[in-house]
Design a protein around this motif. Structure first.
Motif, PDB file in Angstrom:
ATOM      1  N   TYR A 178      27.610   1.358  25.831  1.00  0.00           N
ATOM      2  CA  TYR A 178      27.979   0.658  24.808  1.00  0.00           C
ATOM      3  C   TYR A 178      28.073   1.555  23.612  1.00  0.00           C
ATOM      4  CZ  TYR A 178      25.184  -3.362  25.444  1.00  0.00           C
ATOM      5  OH  TYR A 178      25.024  -4.564  26.380  1.00  0.00           O
ATOM      6  N   GLY A 205      25.776   1.157  19.510  1.00  0.00           N
ATOM      7  CA  GLY A 205      26.514   0.434  19.609  1.00  0.00           C
ATOM      8  C   GLY A 205      26.028  -1.198  19.909  1.00  0.00           C
ATOM      9  N   GLU A 236      31.087   3.752  22.028  1.00  0.00           N
ATOM     10  CA  GLU A 236      32.068   3.778  20.828  1.00  0.00           C
ATOM     11  C   GLU A 236      32.753   5.398  21.410  1.00  0.00           C
ATOM     12  OE1 GLU A 236      34.568   2.855  16.866  1.00  0.00           O
ATOM     13  OE2 GLU A 236      32.908   0.961  18.057  1.00  0.00           O
ATOM     14  N   GLY A 237      33.580   5.383  21.900  1.00  0.00           N
ATOM     15  CA  GLY A 237      34.399   6.868  21.452  1.00  0.00           C
ATOM     16  C   GLY A 237      33.792   8.043  23.022  1.00  0.00           C
TER      17      GLY A 237
END
Length: 145
Positions: A109, A140, A111-112
């Protein structure tokens, strides 16, 4: 309906209580808990270095106590969030017949982040790095609820 989420790691003294604490902060209406697949630390407070790192960010983990994951958790929660694949496998091995509660990896979950697992800071000693990842994954996950 209130979302019921269980965070699970190995001992329930670092990653899963930190995830519970972060999510309590950003999703106060969710019903949250954490557990470990082992029984090594049942009844213990989160690991002191994790508590210190979390407290520095405004998360109080001091009231949490470790407990062991149990099959009943598939009934009691809408989502079970594992910190790594080894614990996900242990959780799935305890799945009761007919239980449909999803079990997911928390780091996915985030992100990035190019990570699928939350490293165990009990061994890596990188409590702040793990909290960075947990905070990202929590955001996330919240976006998906």
């Amino acid at each position: 309906m209130t979302t019921r989420i269980l965070f699970v790691c190995l001992g329930n003294i670092c990653r899963s209580p930190a995830a519970e604490g972060v999510m309590r902060h950003i999703a106060p209406d969710a019903l949250l808990d954490s557990a470990g697949t082992s029984d090594w630390h049942v009844g213990e407070a989160p690991y002191a270095p994790m508590q210190s790192a979390a407290r520095a960010r405004g998360y109080d983990l001091s009231a949490l106590r470790a407990r062991q994951f149990r099959g009943q958790d598939f009934t009691d929660f809408d989502l079970i969030v594992a910190m790594d694949r080894a614990n996900l496998t242990k959780i799935e091995g305890m799945r009761p017949t007919g239980a449909e509660t999803p079990v997911v990896l928390f780091a996915e979950y985030a992100e990035g982040w190019d990570m699928t697992e939350v490293p165990d800071p009990y061994y890596t000693r990188d409590f702040n790095g793990v909290l960075d990842l947990i905070e990202a994954a929590a955001q996330g996950l919240l976006a998906q609820l």
